[in-house]
Design a protein around this motif. Sequence first.
Motif, mmCIF file in Angstrom:
data_model
loop_
_atom_site.group_PDB
_atom_site.id
_atom_site.type_symbol
_atom_site.label_atom_id
_atom_site.label_comp_id
_atom_site.label_asym_id
_atom_site.label_seq_id
_atom_site.Cartn_x
_atom_site.Cartn_y
_atom_site.Cartn_z
ATOM 1 N N MET A 1 23.039 40.175 12.268
ATOM 2 C CA MET A 1 22.623 39.991 10.885
ATOM 3 C C MET A 1 21.800 38.717 10.797
ATOM 4 S SD MET A 1 25.078 40.129 7.658
ATOM 5 C CE MET A 1 24.722 39.273 6.185
ATOM 6 N N SER A 2 20.663 38.824 10.240
ATOM 7 C CA SER A 2 19.750 37.687 10.175
ATOM 8 C C SER A 2 19.904 36.945 8.859
ATOM 9 C CB SER A 2 18.312 38.181 10.325
ATOM 10 O OG SER A 2 17.421 37.131 10.105
ATOM 11 N N GLY A 3 20.035 35.627 8.956
ATOM 12 C CA GLY A 3 20.160 34.811 7.756
ATOM 13 C C GLY A 3 18.899 34.763 6.933
ATOM 14 N N SER A 4 17.752 34.935 7.569
ATOM 15 C CA SER A 4 16.483 34.870 6.838
ATOM 16 C C SER A 4 16.354 36.013 5.846
ATOM 17 C CB SER A 4 15.305 34.877 7.804
ATOM 18 O OG SER A 4 15.249 36.114 8.494
ATOM 19 N N ASN A 5 16.960 37.159 6.127
ATOM 20 C CA ASN A 5 16.909 38.279 5.194
ATOM 21 C C ASN A 5 17.615 37.959 3.885
ATOM 22 O OD1 ASN A 5 15.404 39.891 6.879
ATOM 23 N ND2 ASN A 5 17.198 40.860 7.793
ATOM 24 N N VAL A 6 18.693 37.218 3.986
ATOM 25 C CA VAL A 6 19.428 36.823 2.785
ATOM 26 C C VAL A 6 18.542 35.958 1.891
ATOM 27 C CG1 VAL A 6 21.386 35.489 1.927
ATOM 28 C CG2 VAL A 6 21.672 36.981 3.900
ATOM 29 N N TRP A 7 17.851 35.004 2.494
ATOM 30 C CA TRP A 7 16.980 34.121 1.708
ATOM 31 C C TRP A 7 15.781 34.875 1.160
ATOM 32 C CZ3 TRP A 7 19.381 30.260 -0.006
ATOM 33 C CH2 TRP A 7 20.348 29.618 0.758
ATOM 34 N N SER A 8 15.254 35.796 1.920
ATOM 35 C CA SER A 8 14.117 36.590 1.452
ATOM 36 C C SER A 8 14.497 37.419 0.241
ATOM 37 C CB SER A 8 13.605 37.515 2.560
ATOM 38 O OG SER A 8 13.110 36.771 3.635
ATOM 39 N N ARG A 9 15.659 38.035 0.296
ATOM 40 C CA ARG A 9 16.122 38.837 -0.849
ATOM 41 C C ARG A 9 16.362 37.946 -2.058
ATOM 42 N NH1 ARG A 9 19.373 41.408 3.198
ATOM 43 N NH2 ARG A 9 21.142 40.222 2.468
ATOM 44 N N SER A 10 16.937 36.783 -1.852
ATOM 45 C CA SER A 10 17.185 35.860 -2.961
ATOM 46 C C SER A 10 15.886 35.395 -3.604
ATOM 47 C CB SER A 10 17.973 34.634 -2.481
ATOM 48 O OG SER A 10 19.239 35.022 -2.041
ATOM 49 N N ARG A 11 14.908 35.063 -2.778
ATOM 50 C CA ARG A 11 13.602 34.639 -3.317
ATOM 51 C C ARG A 11 12.935 35.757 -4.090
ATOM 52 N NH1 ARG A 11 13.283 31.385 1.393
ATOM 53 N NH2 ARG A 11 12.451 33.102 2.614
ATOM 54 N N GLU A 12 13.031 36.977 -3.595
ATOM 55 C CA GLU A 12 12.430 38.117 -4.280
ATOM 56 C C GLU A 12 13.081 38.329 -5.645
ATOM 57 O OE1 GLU A 12 10.095 41.279 -5.358
ATOM 58 O OE2 GLU A 12 9.769 39.762 -3.815
ATOM 59 N N LYS A 13 14.399 38.196 -5.706
ATOM 60 C CA LYS A 13 15.100 38.346 -6.989
ATOM 61 C C LYS A 13 14.650 37.273 -7.973
ATOM 62 C CE LYS A 13 19.197 40.627 -5.193
ATOM 63 N NZ LYS A 13 20.621 40.537 -4.947
ATOM 64 N N LEU A 14 14.488 36.060 -7.497
ATOM 65 C CA LEU A 14 14.030 34.982 -8.376
ATOM 66 C C LEU A 14 12.586 35.191 -8.814
ATOM 67 C CD1 LEU A 14 15.680 31.862 -6.743
ATOM 68 C CD2 LEU A 14 16.225 32.900 -8.938
ATOM 69 N N ARG A 15 11.774 35.783 -7.956
ATOM 70 C CA ARG A 15 10.378 36.038 -8.289
ATOM 71 C C ARG A 15 10.233 37.042 -9.426
ATOM 72 N NH1 ARG A 15 8.989 37.165 -2.994
ATOM 73 N NH2 ARG A 15 8.996 35.089 -2.165
#
Length: 70
Positions: A1-15
């Motif tokens: 499981m990649s940690g970067s995917n979690v941050w990418s999803r979070s940024r997309e939600k904020l966008r």
Amino acid sequence: MSGSNVWSRSREKLRVFPELLAQCSAEAAAYGKCVAATTTGSKELKKDLCAKEFEALKTCFTNAAKKRAK
């Protein structure tokens, strides 16, 4: 499981948050007015005072997010 995917999803939600907020402006305004009205002067916001308005806003956000995902 990649940690970067979690941050990418979070940024997309904020966008997309401003877009969702724009779609729910009436509900957001009603909730804001309720919170402002219940905290005037030295009053403190208490749990469930604006529950009806919050639920309407939450439902609107959920529906707007579902529409966007399609």
